[in-house]
Design a protein around this motif. Structure first.
Motif, PDB file in Angstrom:
ATOM      1  N   TYR A 287       0.865  -1.379  -0.007  1.00 10.10           N
ATOM      2  CA  TYR A 287       0.164   0.049   0.086  1.00 10.10           C
ATOM      3  C   TYR A 287       0.710   1.396   0.030  1.00 10.10           C
ATOM      4  O   TYR A 287       0.243   2.374  -0.455  1.00 10.10           O
ATOM      5  CB  TYR A 287      -1.008   0.015   1.448  1.00 10.10           C
ATOM      6  CG  TYR A 287      -2.247  -0.835   0.884  1.00 10.10           C
ATOM      7  CD1 TYR A 287      -3.272  -0.420   0.309  1.00 10.10           C
ATOM      8  CD2 TYR A 287      -2.309  -2.074   1.354  1.00 10.10           C
ATOM      9  CE1 TYR A 287      -4.388  -1.141   0.274  1.00 10.10           C
ATOM     10  CE2 TYR A 287      -3.361  -2.926   1.370  1.00 10.10           C
ATOM     11  CZ  TYR A 287      -4.468  -2.195   0.746  1.00 10.10           C
ATOM     12  OH  TYR A 287      -5.472  -2.963   0.555  1.00 10.10           O
ATOM     13  N   VAL A 288       2.266   1.180   0.594  1.00 14.81           N
ATOM     14  CA  VAL A 288       2.714   2.315   0.805  1.00 14.81           C
ATOM     15  C   VAL A 288       3.901   2.790  -0.333  1.00 14.81           C
ATOM     16  O   VAL A 288       3.851   3.630  -1.158  1.00 14.81           O
ATOM     17  CB  VAL A 288       3.427   2.463   2.100  1.00 14.81           C
ATOM     18  CG1 VAL A 288       4.272   3.872   2.297  1.00 14.81           C
ATOM     19  CG2 VAL A 288       2.040   2.331   3.354  1.00 14.81           C
ATOM     20  N   SER A 289       4.783   1.910  -0.290  1.00 14.64           N
ATOM     21  CA  SER A 289       6.137   1.940  -1.022  1.00 14.64           C
ATOM     22  C   SER A 289       5.437   1.922  -2.665  1.00 14.64           C
ATOM     23  O   SER A 289       6.139   2.649  -3.565  1.00 14.64           O
ATOM     24  CB  SER A 289       7.156   0.964  -0.821  1.00 14.64           C
ATOM     25  OG  SER A 289       6.740  -0.189  -1.326  1.00 14.64           O
ATOM     26  N   SER A 290       4.977   1.249  -3.034  1.00 11.08           N
ATOM     27  CA  SER A 290       4.263   1.014  -4.533  1.00 11.08           C
ATOM     28  C   SER A 290       3.564   2.348  -4.875  1.00 11.08           C
ATOM     29  O   SER A 290       4.090   3.052  -5.895  1.00 11.08           O
ATOM     30  CB  SER A 290       3.526  -0.217  -4.743  1.00 11.08           C
ATOM     31  OG  SER A 290       4.352  -1.360  -4.545  1.00 11.08           O
ATOM     32  N   SER A 291       2.762   2.743  -4.204  1.00 15.22           N
ATOM     33  CA  SER A 291       2.190   3.894  -4.489  1.00 15.22           C
ATOM     34  C   SER A 291       2.823   5.231  -4.114  1.00 15.22           C
ATOM     35  O   SER A 291       2.551   6.192  -5.204  1.00 15.22           O
ATOM     36  CB  SER A 291       0.495   4.098  -3.621  1.00 15.22           C
ATOM     37  OG  SER A 291      -0.133   2.983  -3.847  1.00 15.22           O
TER      38      SER A 291
END
Length: 323
Positions: A287-291
């Motif tokens: 949820y965090v690093s990719s987005s």
């Protein structure tokens, strides 16, 4: 025989659409973790604060004040008590003996053990640890240095391996995982010792392994779908790797659950840290690093500006032949 699947085929979850909620939740949890760690501090073990730790098991949950008064009457220094693992086991911390030789330490341990046996029939001595103040200071320095170097080194590798946006997102995700783990130990008051430092480093390794799989798929899809919107490309990449991510996390959690139940109280802190790290690391990778790559301005066209380094993977060679 039908194969067990945690994630159905053709799963298409819109992870990027939730990125603002995920960023807000991540920021709130991180701030809370830092705040509670600074306010309450960590329950540092003898490894980091120095001194003598004696673990004593009783036949029934003892009166801690009675245990404290029994130890304080011996004149071995001010004691600090904490129930350890279960109500019948008590961890007794004492200042390090003035003499650093093993004989002085054994004399104190024997003195405490004899007094507790006399006051609490059936009390059993489990173990003791002794660390000098100088050694504990060096352990703190080396432990912090190991974690910092691991995080920075992995972020730099991601920067050079992919694009600078990958390096920044990796750094943010791993720092988030480590801070949440520290906050958990500040809240639960579980003992924070060298075993937990090892758990934190393992969490960092697991988190980066999970993130690298997703980053590799993102880079691969950036070469294949140069005209695709970055939001759709990241959703596609995360969904393609989701079965592997979920299966790996579930199987590791099952192994850790067994260790938590049957590994004894000595490994309880290490196992709890690992289980939390697996959950938080999976969340931050998906949820965090990719987005965060979108927020940092990464586009499919960025891959064209990066010179090719080293041999191509099989997937990359197939993609090149198709073009």
């Amino acid at each position: 025989m039908k194969l067990l699947k945690f994630v159905p085929d053709n799963t298409n979850i819109k992870f990027v659409a939730l990125r603002h909620w995920a960023f807000a939740l991540t920021a709130i949890l991180t701030i809370l973790a830092v705040g509670v760690t600074v306010h309450r501090g960590l329950n540092l073990g003898v490894d980091f604060v120095g001194g003598l730790m004696i673990e004593e098991s009783f036949q029934s949950p003892p009166d801690l004040e009675k245990v404290r008064s029994t130890v304080d009457r011996l004149g071995v220094g001010e004691s600090s008590l904490q129930q350890f693992g279960d109500p019948k086991t008590v961890s007794i911390r004492l200042p390090a003996p003035e003499s650093s030789n093993e004989g002085a330490t054994n004399a104190i341990v024997t003195k405490v053990q004899s007094a507790l046996r006399a006051e609490f029939p059936g009390a059993k001595f489990s173990r003791y640890d002794a660390v000098s103040g100088k050694v504990s200071g060096e352990l703190i320095q080396n432990g912090v240095l190991a974690v910092v170097l691991a995080i920075v080194g992995i972020a730099i590798f991601s920067w050079f391996r992919y694009e600078w946006q990958f390096g920044v997102s990796t750094f943010v995700a791993i720092v988030h995982d480590v801070l949440i783990t520290l906050g958990f130990f500040a809240i639960t008051r579980l003992e924070f010792d060298l075993n937990i430092v090892a758990a934190v480093l393992t969490i960092v390794g697991y988190s980066i392994n999970d993130k690298m799989v997703i980053d590799d798929r993102i880079r691969e899809n950036m070469r294949k779908y140069r005209k695709m919107e970055m939001k759709d490309l990241i959703d596609l990449s995360v969904n393609e790797t989701l079965p592997r991510t979920v299966m790996t996390s579930v199987t590791v959690l099952l192994a850790l659950a067994s260790l938590l139940l049957f590994g004894g109280h000595v490994l309880r802190g290490f196992t709890a840290a690992m289980m939390l790290g697996i959950i938080v690391g999976t969340y931050s990778s998906v949820y965090v690093s990719s987005s965060l790559l979108i927020t940092l301005g990464l586009t499919p066209q960025a891959i064209d500006r990066k010179p090719k380094a080293g041999p191509q993977s099989d997937a990359e060679r197939v993609t090149e032949r198709k073009r």
